[in-house]
Design a protein around this motif. Structure first.
Motif, mmCIF file in Angstrom:
data_model
loop_
_atom_site.group_PDB
_atom_site.id
_atom_site.type_symbol
_atom_site.label_atom_id
_atom_site.label_comp_id
_atom_site.label_asym_id
_atom_site.label_seq_id
_atom_site.Cartn_x
_atom_site.Cartn_y
_atom_site.Cartn_z
ATOM 1 N N LEU A 177 2.943 7.189 -16.588
ATOM 2 C CA LEU A 177 3.396 6.021 -17.507
ATOM 3 C C LEU A 177 2.258 5.606 -18.295
ATOM 4 O O LEU A 177 2.334 4.189 -18.759
ATOM 5 C CB LEU A 177 4.032 4.911 -16.734
ATOM 6 N N GLY A 178 1.102 6.043 -17.982
ATOM 7 C CA GLY A 178 -0.240 5.670 -18.495
ATOM 8 C C GLY A 178 -0.637 4.255 -17.780
ATOM 9 O O GLY A 178 -1.185 3.317 -18.346
ATOM 10 N N CYS A 179 -0.163 4.293 -16.464
ATOM 11 C CA CYS A 179 -0.708 3.150 -15.741
ATOM 12 C C CYS A 179 -1.480 3.426 -14.646
ATOM 13 O O CYS A 179 -1.226 4.399 -13.905
ATOM 14 C CB CYS A 179 0.580 2.453 -15.041
ATOM 15 N N GLN A 180 -2.697 2.887 -14.568
ATOM 16 C CA GLN A 180 -3.724 3.571 -13.374
ATOM 17 C C GLN A 180 -3.939 2.231 -12.349
ATOM 18 O O GLN A 180 -3.932 1.043 -12.658
ATOM 19 C CB GLN A 180 -5.322 3.421 -14.112
ATOM 20 N N VAL A 181 -4.025 2.610 -11.324
ATOM 21 C CA VAL A 181 -4.001 1.854 -9.978
ATOM 22 C C VAL A 181 -5.438 1.321 -9.744
ATOM 23 O O VAL A 181 -6.586 2.247 -9.603
ATOM 24 C CB VAL A 181 -3.588 2.239 -8.740
ATOM 25 N N MET A 182 -5.890 0.085 -9.856
ATOM 26 C CA MET A 182 -7.116 -0.495 -9.572
ATOM 27 C C MET A 182 -7.468 -0.629 -8.307
ATOM 28 O O MET A 182 -6.461 -1.031 -7.216
ATOM 29 C CB MET A 182 -7.371 -1.852 -10.244
ATOM 30 N N ARG A 183 -8.772 -0.002 -7.916
ATOM 31 C CA ARG A 183 -9.223 -0.031 -6.476
ATOM 32 C C ARG A 183 -9.774 -1.385 -6.268
ATOM 33 O O ARG A 183 -10.802 -1.755 -7.215
ATOM 34 C CB ARG A 183 -10.110 0.972 -6.477
ATOM 35 N N ARG A 184 -9.533 -1.978 -5.209
ATOM 36 C CA ARG A 184 -10.045 -3.498 -5.137
ATOM 37 C C ARG A 184 -11.266 -3.293 -4.059
ATOM 38 O O ARG A 184 -11.726 -2.471 -3.443
ATOM 39 C CB ARG A 184 -8.847 -4.239 -4.123
ATOM 40 N N ASP A 243 13.601 3.942 -3.170
ATOM 41 C CA ASP A 243 14.569 2.896 -4.033
ATOM 42 C C ASP A 243 13.319 1.981 -4.540
ATOM 43 O O ASP A 243 13.454 1.660 -5.650
ATOM 44 C CB ASP A 243 15.587 2.218 -3.109
ATOM 45 N N ALA A 244 12.280 1.475 -3.544
ATOM 46 C CA ALA A 244 11.207 0.494 -4.309
ATOM 47 C C ALA A 244 10.582 1.164 -5.235
ATOM 48 O O ALA A 244 10.160 0.354 -6.346
ATOM 49 C CB ALA A 244 10.518 0.052 -2.931
ATOM 50 N N VAL A 245 10.011 2.369 -5.087
ATOM 51 C CA VAL A 245 9.302 3.225 -6.072
ATOM 52 C C VAL A 245 10.104 3.263 -7.435
ATOM 53 O O VAL A 245 9.512 2.894 -8.543
ATOM 54 C CB VAL A 245 8.988 4.559 -5.622
ATOM 55 N N LYS A 246 11.468 3.429 -7.410
ATOM 56 C CA LYS A 246 12.148 3.636 -8.705
ATOM 57 C C LYS A 246 12.045 2.222 -9.113
ATOM 58 O O LYS A 246 12.135 2.163 -10.530
ATOM 59 C CB LYS A 246 13.559 4.157 -8.321
ATOM 60 N N GLN A 247 12.362 1.201 -8.531
ATOM 61 C CA GLN A 247 12.312 -0.199 -8.932
ATOM 62 C C GLN A 247 11.104 -0.673 -9.643
ATOM 63 O O GLN A 247 11.130 -1.124 -10.745
ATOM 64 C CB GLN A 247 12.712 -1.321 -8.016
ATOM 65 N N ASP A 284 0.787 -1.156 0.066
ATOM 66 C CA ASP A 284 -0.162 0.063 -0.095
ATOM 67 C C ASP A 284 0.938 1.167 0.005
ATOM 68 O O ASP A 284 0.499 2.394 -0.725
ATOM 69 C CB ASP A 284 -0.871 -0.007 1.210
ATOM 70 N N SER A 285 2.004 1.443 0.826
ATOM 71 C CA SER A 285 2.773 2.504 0.784
ATOM 72 C C SER A 285 3.579 2.578 -0.484
ATOM 73 O O SER A 285 3.622 3.876 -1.202
ATOM 74 C CB SER A 285 4.098 2.084 1.827
ATOM 75 N N LEU A 286 3.721 1.571 -1.284
ATOM 76 C CA LEU A 286 4.638 1.578 -2.498
ATOM 77 C C LEU A 286 3.557 2.193 -3.445
ATOM 78 O O LEU A 286 3.851 3.007 -4.335
ATOM 79 C CB LEU A 286 4.970 0.321 -2.677
ATOM 80 N N ILE A 287 2.524 1.667 -3.634
ATOM 81 C CA ILE A 287 1.311 2.131 -4.655
ATOM 82 C C ILE A 287 1.134 3.652 -4.112
ATOM 83 O O ILE A 287 0.964 4.522 -5.310
ATOM 84 C CB ILE A 287 0.160 1.388 -4.329
ATOM 85 N N ASP A 288 0.753 4.130 -2.923
ATOM 86 C CA ASP A 288 0.545 5.371 -2.607
ATOM 87 C C ASP A 288 1.890 6.339 -3.373
ATOM 88 O O ASP A 288 1.396 7.526 -3.654
ATOM 89 C CB ASP A 288 0.314 5.668 -1.275
ATOM 90 N N ALA A 289 2.902 5.792 -3.034
ATOM 91 C CA ALA A 289 4.015 6.751 -3.186
ATOM 92 C C ALA A 289 4.322 6.950 -4.854
ATOM 93 O O ALA A 289 4.691 7.921 -5.259
ATOM 94 C CB ALA A 289 5.312 6.269 -2.412
ATOM 95 N N ALA A 290 3.898 5.720 -5.483
ATOM 96 C CA ALA A 290 3.957 5.631 -7.015
ATOM 97 C C ALA A 290 2.822 6.038 -7.674
ATOM 98 O O ALA A 290 3.098 6.148 -9.072
ATOM 99 C CB ALA A 290 4.604 4.320 -7.136
ATOM 100 N N LEU A 316 -2.422 -1.295 -12.659
ATOM 101 C CA LEU A 316 -1.791 -1.994 -11.421
ATOM 102 C C LEU A 316 -2.807 -2.534 -10.467
ATOM 103 O O LEU A 316 -3.462 -1.679 -10.222
ATOM 104 C CB LEU A 316 -0.808 -0.859 -10.623
ATOM 105 N N VAL A 317 -2.358 -3.966 -10.134
ATOM 106 C CA VAL A 317 -3.462 -4.363 -9.489
ATOM 107 C C VAL A 317 -2.764 -4.893 -7.998
ATOM 108 O O VAL A 317 -1.715 -5.621 -8.126
ATOM 109 C CB VAL A 317 -3.849 -5.876 -10.098
ATOM 110 N N ASN A 318 -2.974 -4.895 -6.720
ATOM 111 C CA ASN A 318 -2.756 -5.253 -5.842
ATOM 112 C C ASN A 318 -3.150 -6.680 -5.417
ATOM 113 O O ASN A 318 -4.379 -6.745 -5.281
ATOM 114 C CB ASN A 318 -3.131 -4.471 -4.422
#
Length: 189
Positions: free
Chosen positions: A30-37, A171-175, A17-23, A95-97
């Protein structure tokens, strides 16, 4: 479908969740949307931006065909709304969690899926879970054991991309962003 599913997995406490929020903002670039579960517990107790529903409402939605993906884990039901397929058809990445246990079925449905496993060193994960205070030490030990089993099985099963989130979140966001650039193709903005 023109877009790709970016399927982020990891043990509870790994920082998904922290990674998704930060990214979230750079993902959009990048044309990538986070899907809400949709999850069978309140969004407040989940720690993520999710839709909390009752088990009965979840089943109603599932029976009505309102989910592109659905699974059960740790006594809860999770669903990704069918809007995901519309976004993919329009060329957006999503992006799917997701769930490690559901990966194989998700890959069958979306063969170009990009699986990403968020990892954390065991001692860091244990500390995060203890600090969170949701589980007993025995439950935490069981989680760590399941995590080790998945890590070991992964080597001979479906290959996944790894991101270590034991240290600095940036660092995780960059990866994550680098993996999406490499795996999902050019920007679609």
């Amino acid at each position: 479908m023109d877009g790709k599913v970016i399927y982020l997995m990891g043990p509870s406490g790994s920082g998904k969740d922290s990674l998704i929020d930060a990214a979230r903002e750079p993902l959009g670039a990048l044309g990538c949307q986070v899907m809400r579960r949709v999850i069978t517990r309140s969004a407040e107790s989940v720690g993520e931006e999710a839709v909390g529903v009752s088990p009965e409402e979840f089943l109603r939605r599932q029976d009505a065909g309102e989910f592109s993906l659905a699974w059960e884990a740790n006594g809860l039901s999770y669903g990704i709304p069918v809007e995901m397929d519309e976004r993919l058809k329009s060329g957006c990445h999503v992006l799917v969690n997701g769930s490690r246990a559901h990966l194989r079925l998700a890959m069958e449905r979306y063969p170009t899926l990009v699986p990403i496993l968020l990892t954390v060193r065991d001692e860091v994960l244990r500390e995060r879970l203890l600090r969170r205070g949701r589980e007993t030490p025995e439950q935490i030990d069981a989680r760590l054991a399941r995590n080790a089993l998945f890590r070991d099985r992964r080597a001979t099963d479906t290959p996944v991309h790894l991101i270590d989130n034991s240290g600095d979140l940036a660092d995780a966001v960059k990866q994550l962003l680098d993996l999406i650039r490499l795996s999902a193709g050019p920007d679609r903005t």
